[in-house]
Design an enzyme around this catalytic site. Sequence first.
Site, mmCIF file in Angstrom:
data_model
loop_
_atom_site.group_PDB
_atom_site.id
_atom_site.type_symbol
_atom_site.label_atom_id
_atom_site.label_comp_id
_atom_site.label_asym_id
_atom_site.label_seq_id
_atom_site.Cartn_x
_atom_site.Cartn_y
_atom_site.Cartn_z
ATOM 1 N N ASP A 47 70.640 -1.096 -33.024
ATOM 2 C CA ASP A 47 69.551 -0.754 -34.162
ATOM 3 C C ASP A 47 70.597 -0.864 -35.576
ATOM 4 O O ASP A 47 71.621 -0.178 -35.534
ATOM 5 C CB ASP A 47 69.140 0.778 -34.267
ATOM 6 C CG ASP A 47 68.361 0.961 -35.474
ATOM 7 O OD1 ASP A 47 67.041 0.327 -35.480
ATOM 8 O OD2 ASP A 47 68.647 1.650 -36.239
ATOM 9 N N TYR A 52 73.248 -0.080 -43.593
ATOM 10 C CA TYR A 52 74.259 0.487 -43.007
ATOM 11 C C TYR A 52 75.607 -0.240 -43.055
ATOM 12 O O TYR A 52 76.508 0.503 -42.642
ATOM 13 C CB TYR A 52 73.971 0.845 -41.307
ATOM 14 C CG TYR A 52 72.492 1.240 -40.978
ATOM 15 C CD1 TYR A 52 71.965 2.141 -41.850
ATOM 16 C CD2 TYR A 52 72.190 1.022 -39.629
ATOM 17 C CE1 TYR A 52 70.836 2.928 -41.431
ATOM 18 C CE2 TYR A 52 70.995 1.856 -39.321
ATOM 19 C CZ TYR A 52 70.128 2.589 -40.230
ATOM 20 O OH TYR A 52 69.075 3.475 -39.841
ATOM 21 N N LYS A 77 66.616 -4.042 -40.770
ATOM 22 C CA LYS A 77 65.718 -3.328 -41.513
ATOM 23 C C LYS A 77 66.131 -3.846 -43.055
ATOM 24 O O LYS A 77 67.222 -3.968 -43.268
ATOM 25 C CB LYS A 77 65.665 -1.801 -41.656
ATOM 26 C CG LYS A 77 65.725 -1.023 -40.436
ATOM 27 C CD LYS A 77 65.855 0.216 -40.441
ATOM 28 C CE LYS A 77 66.205 0.856 -38.808
ATOM 29 N NZ LYS A 77 67.641 0.743 -38.766
ATOM 30 N N HIS A 110 62.332 -0.383 -44.142
ATOM 31 C CA HIS A 110 63.281 0.876 -43.707
ATOM 32 C C HIS A 110 62.746 2.092 -44.392
ATOM 33 O O HIS A 110 62.768 3.103 -43.769
ATOM 34 C CB HIS A 110 64.764 0.638 -44.577
ATOM 35 C CG HIS A 110 65.693 1.294 -43.916
ATOM 36 N ND1 HIS A 110 66.729 1.108 -43.917
ATOM 37 C CD2 HIS A 110 65.674 2.678 -43.250
ATOM 38 C CE1 HIS A 110 67.536 1.922 -43.199
ATOM 39 N NE2 HIS A 110 67.018 2.977 -43.140
#
Length: 290
Positions: A47, A52, A77, A110
Amino acid sequence: MRSVYDYYTLANGQRIPCLGFGTYNAKKGDNLAIIRDAIVAGYRYFDTASLYETERVLGQAIQESGIDREQFFIVSKLWIDERGYEEAKKAIERTLERLQTDYLDLYLIHWPRETEEDTDWKEKNLETWRALEELCEAGKVKGLGLSNFLPHHAENILENCKISPVVDQLEIHPGYTQEAAVRYCEENDIRVQAWSPLGRSSMLENPILKEYARKYNKSVAQICLRFLLQKGIIPLVKSSTIERMKQNQDIFDFKISKEDMSIINNMPQNTWLGEHPDFAIPKKKSNFAQ
Ligand code: A2P
Protein backbone atom coordinates in the site's frame (compact mmCIF):
# COMPACT_ATOMS: atom_id res chain seq x y z
CA MET A 1 -7.57 -17.65 5.58
CA ARG A 2 -4.46 -19.78 5.92
CA SER A 3 -1.62 -17.49 4.82
CA VAL A 4 -0.86 -13.99 3.51
CA TYR A 5 -1.39 -15.39 0.04
CA ASP A 6 -5.03 -16.19 0.74
CA TYR A 7 -7.40 -13.63 -0.65
CA TYR A 8 -10.86 -12.12 -0.61
CA THR A 9 -12.80 -11.64 -3.81
CA LEU A 10 -13.86 -8.02 -4.14
CA ALA A 11 -17.25 -6.94 -5.49
CA ASN A 12 -15.72 -6.44 -8.97
CA GLY A 13 -14.23 -9.97 -9.00
CA GLN A 14 -10.65 -8.91 -8.17
CA ARG A 15 -8.71 -11.05 -5.73
CA ILE A 16 -7.10 -9.12 -2.87
CA PRO A 17 -4.60 -10.65 -0.42
CA CYS A 18 -5.85 -10.80 3.17
CA LEU A 19 -2.84 -8.93 4.62
CA GLY A 20 -0.87 -6.04 3.15
CA PHE A 21 2.29 -4.09 3.92
CA GLY A 22 1.98 -0.34 4.53
CA THR A 23 4.72 1.94 3.27
CA TYR A 24 3.68 5.14 5.06
CA ASN A 25 6.58 6.59 6.98
CA ALA A 26 8.71 3.51 6.49
CA LYS A 27 11.68 4.67 8.53
CA LYS A 28 13.07 7.86 7.09
CA GLY A 29 15.85 7.47 4.58
CA ASP A 30 15.69 3.69 4.56
CA ASN A 31 12.51 3.08 2.62
CA LEU A 32 14.18 1.08 -0.11
CA ALA A 33 15.85 -1.30 2.35
CA ILE A 34 12.58 -1.73 4.28
CA ILE A 35 10.56 -2.54 1.17
CA ARG A 36 13.25 -4.91 -0.11
CA ASP A 37 13.09 -6.73 3.24
CA ALA A 38 9.30 -6.84 3.09
CA ILE A 39 9.45 -8.54 -0.31
CA VAL A 40 11.99 -11.03 1.03
CA ALA A 41 9.74 -11.59 4.06
CA GLY A 42 6.99 -12.61 1.62
CA TYR A 43 4.73 -9.57 1.31
CA ARG A 44 3.27 -9.06 -2.15
CA TYR A 45 0.49 -6.61 -1.35
CA PHE A 46 1.93 -3.09 -0.94
CA ASP A 47 0.00 0.00 0.00
CA THR A 48 1.46 3.34 -1.06
CA ALA A 49 0.28 6.86 -1.97
CA SER A 50 1.64 9.93 -3.66
CA LEU A 51 1.62 11.54 -0.19
CA TYR A 52 3.96 8.94 1.29
CA GLU A 53 6.73 9.50 -1.24
CA THR A 54 7.41 5.77 -1.28
CA GLU A 55 6.13 5.01 -4.80
CA ARG A 56 9.54 5.40 -6.41
CA VAL A 57 11.38 3.10 -4.00
CA LEU A 58 8.57 0.57 -4.12
CA GLY A 59 8.85 0.52 -7.92
CA GLN A 60 12.61 0.10 -7.65
CA ALA A 61 12.37 -2.71 -5.08
CA ILE A 62 9.84 -4.57 -7.24
CA GLN A 63 12.04 -4.24 -10.34
CA GLU A 64 15.11 -5.41 -8.44
CA SER A 65 13.29 -8.40 -6.95
CA GLY A 66 12.98 -10.02 -10.36
CA ILE A 67 9.48 -11.16 -9.35
CA ASP A 68 6.76 -10.65 -12.00
CA ARG A 69 4.61 -7.55 -11.58
CA GLU A 70 1.51 -9.79 -11.68
CA GLN A 71 2.62 -11.43 -8.43
CA PHE A 72 2.23 -8.09 -6.65
CA PHE A 73 -0.91 -6.29 -5.57
CA ILE A 74 -0.16 -2.57 -5.70
CA VAL A 75 -2.47 0.07 -4.26
CA SER A 76 -1.85 3.80 -4.51
CA LYS A 77 -3.85 6.94 -3.76
CA LEU A 78 -4.24 10.42 -5.09
CA TRP A 79 -3.84 13.22 -2.57
CA ILE A 80 -6.28 16.08 -1.82
CA ASP A 81 -4.56 18.47 -4.20
CA GLU A 82 -4.69 15.86 -6.97
CA ARG A 83 -8.49 15.71 -6.92
CA GLY A 84 -10.42 17.00 -9.96
CA TYR A 85 -10.96 15.45 -13.40
CA GLU A 86 -7.79 16.72 -15.12
CA GLU A 87 -5.65 16.55 -12.00
CA ALA A 88 -6.55 12.94 -11.31
CA LYS A 89 -5.57 11.92 -14.83
CA LYS A 90 -2.19 13.64 -14.42
CA ALA A 91 -1.75 12.22 -10.92
CA ILE A 92 -1.99 8.62 -12.05
CA GLU A 93 0.58 9.18 -14.79
CA ARG A 94 3.05 10.45 -12.17
CA THR A 95 2.23 7.53 -9.90
CA LEU A 96 2.67 4.93 -12.66
CA GLU A 97 5.96 6.51 -13.73
CA ARG A 98 7.31 6.47 -10.16
CA LEU A 99 6.18 2.88 -9.67
CA GLN A 100 7.59 1.84 -13.09
CA THR A 101 4.41 -0.02 -13.91
CA ASP A 102 1.62 0.38 -16.45
CA TYR A 103 -1.26 -0.42 -14.10
CA LEU A 104 -2.38 -0.29 -10.49
CA ASP A 105 -4.35 -3.02 -8.81
CA LEU A 106 -6.35 -0.39 -6.93
CA TYR A 107 -6.40 3.40 -7.02
CA LEU A 108 -8.02 5.26 -4.13
CA ILE A 109 -9.05 8.81 -3.34
CA HIS A 110 -6.90 9.36 -0.27
CA TRP A 111 -8.98 11.88 1.66
CA PRO A 112 -12.61 13.01 1.20
CA ARG A 113 -12.33 16.73 1.88
CA GLU A 114 -9.61 19.26 2.41
CA THR A 115 -10.83 21.32 5.34
CA GLU A 116 -14.09 22.18 7.03
CA GLU A 117 -14.21 25.11 4.60
CA ASP A 118 -13.97 22.75 1.61
CA THR A 119 -17.67 23.15 0.78
CA ASP A 120 -17.56 21.81 -2.79
CA TRP A 121 -15.93 18.52 -1.76
CA LYS A 122 -18.87 16.47 -3.04
CA GLU A 123 -18.62 17.86 -6.53
CA LYS A 124 -14.82 17.66 -6.50
CA ASN A 125 -14.90 14.00 -5.50
CA LEU A 126 -17.43 13.19 -8.24
CA GLU A 127 -15.29 14.85 -10.93
CA THR A 128 -12.32 12.88 -9.61
CA TRP A 129 -14.32 9.68 -9.64
CA ARG A 130 -15.34 10.25 -13.27
CA ALA A 131 -11.63 10.40 -14.19
CA LEU A 132 -10.94 7.28 -12.15
CA GLU A 133 -13.73 5.40 -13.91
CA GLU A 134 -12.19 6.26 -17.26
CA LEU A 135 -8.78 5.08 -16.04
CA CYS A 136 -10.42 1.85 -14.98
CA GLU A 137 -12.07 1.42 -18.37
CA ALA A 138 -8.70 2.13 -20.04
CA GLY A 139 -7.07 -0.66 -18.01
CA LYS A 140 -4.67 1.59 -16.08
CA VAL A 141 -6.41 0.68 -12.86
CA LYS A 142 -8.07 -2.64 -12.09
CA GLY A 143 -10.31 -1.37 -9.31
CA LEU A 144 -11.30 1.80 -7.52
CA GLY A 145 -11.56 2.62 -3.88
CA LEU A 146 -11.77 5.14 -1.08
CA SER A 147 -9.61 6.02 1.87
CA ASN A 148 -10.72 7.76 5.04
CA PHE A 149 -14.25 8.08 3.61
CA LEU A 150 -16.96 7.89 6.26
CA PRO A 151 -20.48 6.80 5.24
CA HIS A 152 -21.66 10.32 4.33
CA HIS A 153 -18.59 10.81 2.12
CA ALA A 154 -18.93 7.40 0.45
CA GLU A 155 -22.66 7.82 -0.15
CA ASN A 156 -21.99 10.74 -2.52
CA ILE A 157 -19.89 8.41 -4.68
CA LEU A 158 -22.18 5.39 -4.43
CA GLU A 159 -25.24 7.40 -5.45
CA ASN A 160 -23.56 8.84 -8.53
CA CYS A 161 -21.02 6.32 -9.81
CA LYS A 162 -20.90 3.98 -12.79
CA ILE A 163 -18.12 1.91 -11.20
CA SER A 164 -18.51 1.30 -7.47
CA PRO A 165 -15.69 1.57 -4.97
CA VAL A 166 -14.58 -1.88 -3.82
CA VAL A 167 -12.52 -0.89 -0.76
CA ASP A 168 -12.37 1.78 1.91
CA GLN A 169 -9.21 2.23 3.90
CA LEU A 170 -9.83 3.45 7.44
CA GLU A 171 -7.94 3.79 10.68
CA ILE A 172 -8.98 0.68 12.59
CA HIS A 173 -7.40 -1.21 15.46
CA PRO A 174 -8.55 -2.74 18.74
CA GLY A 175 -9.81 0.22 20.74
CA TYR A 176 -10.86 2.05 17.58
CA THR A 177 -13.14 -0.15 15.55
CA GLN A 178 -15.29 2.40 13.68
CA GLU A 179 -18.30 0.07 13.82
CA ALA A 180 -20.67 2.46 11.99
CA ALA A 181 -18.32 2.95 9.04
CA VAL A 182 -17.49 -0.75 8.87
CA ARG A 183 -21.18 -1.72 8.89
CA TYR A 184 -21.89 0.76 6.10
CA CYS A 185 -19.07 -0.72 4.01
CA GLU A 186 -20.29 -4.26 4.61
CA GLU A 187 -23.82 -3.31 3.57
CA ASN A 188 -22.46 -1.81 0.36
CA ASP A 189 -20.05 -4.61 -0.57
CA ILE A 190 -16.98 -2.48 0.16
CA ARG A 191 -14.05 -4.39 1.73
CA VAL A 192 -12.52 -2.53 4.67
CA GLN A 193 -8.77 -2.16 4.99
CA ALA A 194 -7.19 -1.02 8.26
CA TRP A 195 -4.38 1.49 8.42
CA SER A 196 -2.37 1.62 11.62
CA PRO A 197 -3.70 -1.77 12.74
CA LEU A 198 -1.47 -1.54 15.81
CA GLY A 199 -2.67 1.99 16.59
CA ARG A 200 0.75 3.37 15.55
CA SER A 201 2.13 0.92 18.12
CA SER A 202 0.09 2.60 20.91
CA MET A 203 -1.84 -0.63 21.47
CA LEU A 204 1.27 -2.70 22.14
CA GLU A 205 1.34 -1.81 25.84
CA ASN A 206 -2.42 -2.15 26.32
CA PRO A 207 -3.00 -4.34 29.42
CA ILE A 208 -6.10 -6.10 28.00
CA LEU A 209 -4.28 -7.04 24.80
CA LYS A 210 -1.18 -8.07 26.76
CA GLU A 211 -3.37 -10.50 28.67
CA TYR A 212 -4.59 -12.02 25.40
CA ALA A 213 -1.04 -12.18 24.07
CA ARG A 214 -0.14 -14.32 27.11
CA LYS A 215 -3.28 -16.45 26.75
CA TYR A 216 -2.73 -17.23 23.06
CA ASN A 217 1.07 -17.31 23.30
CA LYS A 218 1.40 -14.63 20.64
CA SER A 219 2.61 -11.01 20.62
CA VAL A 220 0.22 -8.09 21.10
CA ALA A 221 0.84 -7.14 17.46
CA GLN A 222 -0.29 -10.61 16.38
CA ILE A 223 -3.44 -10.34 18.52
CA CYS A 224 -4.29 -6.99 16.86
CA LEU A 225 -3.77 -8.39 13.36
CA ARG A 226 -5.62 -11.65 14.02
CA PHE A 227 -8.52 -9.70 15.53
CA LEU A 228 -8.87 -7.72 12.29
CA LEU A 229 -8.45 -10.81 10.13
CA GLN A 230 -11.29 -12.54 11.99
CA LYS A 231 -13.46 -9.49 11.36
CA GLY A 232 -12.79 -9.77 7.62
CA ILE A 233 -10.81 -6.51 7.66
CA ILE A 234 -7.51 -6.35 5.75
CA PRO A 235 -4.68 -5.09 8.00
CA LEU A 236 -2.01 -2.96 6.32
CA VAL A 237 0.85 -3.46 8.70
CA LYS A 238 4.16 -1.64 8.79
CA SER A 239 7.47 -2.60 10.29
CA SER A 240 11.10 -1.76 9.68
CA THR A 241 12.62 -5.04 10.87
CA ILE A 242 12.47 -8.30 8.98
CA GLU A 243 11.82 -10.27 12.20
CA ARG A 244 8.68 -8.27 12.93
CA MET A 245 7.66 -8.35 9.26
CA LYS A 246 7.71 -12.16 9.51
CA GLN A 247 6.10 -12.22 12.93
CA ASN A 248 3.23 -10.13 11.58
CA GLN A 249 2.50 -12.82 8.99
CA ASP A 250 2.48 -15.56 11.60
CA ILE A 251 -1.16 -15.12 12.54
CA PHE A 252 -2.77 -18.05 10.76
CA ASP A 253 -2.16 -20.82 13.29
CA PHE A 254 -4.48 -19.68 16.07
CA LYS A 255 -8.01 -18.42 16.51
CA ILE A 256 -9.32 -15.87 18.99
CA SER A 257 -12.46 -17.29 20.61
CA LYS A 258 -15.87 -15.71 20.00
CA GLU A 259 -16.03 -14.46 23.57
CA ASP A 260 -12.54 -12.93 23.45
CA MET A 261 -13.35 -11.29 20.08
CA SER A 262 -16.36 -9.69 21.73
CA ILE A 263 -14.31 -8.46 24.68
CA ILE A 264 -11.67 -6.94 22.37
CA ASN A 265 -14.40 -5.46 20.20
CA ASN A 266 -15.91 -3.78 23.20
CA MET A 267 -12.80 -2.65 25.03
CA PRO A 268 -12.54 1.05 25.90
CA GLN A 269 -12.24 3.10 22.73
CA ASN A 270 -9.48 5.61 22.23
CA THR A 271 -9.53 8.52 19.86
CA TRP A 272 -8.62 8.83 16.21
CA LEU A 273 -4.81 8.92 16.02
CA GLY A 274 -4.77 10.66 12.66
CA GLU A 275 -6.85 13.67 11.66
CA HIS A 276 -10.60 13.36 11.38
CA PRO A 277 -11.76 13.83 7.75
CA ASP A 278 -14.55 16.25 8.66
CA PHE A 279 -12.80 18.34 11.26
CA ALA A 280 -9.08 18.40 10.51
CA ILE A 281 -7.50 21.48 9.03
CA PRO A 282 -4.24 20.17 7.61
CA LYS A 283 -1.63 22.88 7.19
CA LYS A 284 0.76 20.99 5.01
CA LYS A 285 1.30 17.48 3.73
CA SER A 286 3.91 16.54 6.31
CA ASN A 287 1.52 17.25 9.21
CA PHE A 288 -1.07 14.94 7.81
CA ALA A 289 -2.17 11.50 8.81
CA GLN A 290 -2.18 8.42 6.66
P1 A2P B 1 9.10 -1.18 13.89
O1 A2P B 1 9.28 -0.51 12.57
O2 A2P B 1 10.24 -0.90 14.82
O3 A2P B 1 8.77 -2.65 13.76
P2 A2P B 1 0.95 0.92 12.83
O4 A2P B 1 1.06 0.05 11.63
O5 A2P B 1 -0.24 0.65 13.68
O6 A2P B 1 1.02 2.37 12.46
O7 A2P B 1 2.20 0.62 13.75
C1 A2P B 1 3.50 0.72 13.24
C2 A2P B 1 4.49 0.61 14.35
O8 A2P B 1 4.37 -0.67 14.95
C3 A2P B 1 5.90 0.75 13.88
O9 A2P B 1 6.50 1.71 14.72
C4 A2P B 1 6.54 -0.61 14.08
O10 A2P B 1 7.84 -0.47 14.60
C5 A2P B 1 5.66 -1.25 15.12
N1 A2P B 1 5.53 -2.71 14.91
C6 A2P B 1 5.16 -3.34 13.79
N2 A2P B 1 5.09 -4.68 13.98
C7 A2P B 1 5.43 -4.89 15.27
C8 A2P B 1 5.55 -6.05 16.08
N3 A2P B 1 5.30 -7.27 15.59
N4 A2P B 1 5.93 -5.89 17.36
C9 A2P B 1 6.18 -4.64 17.87
N5 A2P B 1 6.09 -3.51 17.16
C10 A2P B 1 5.70 -3.62 15.87
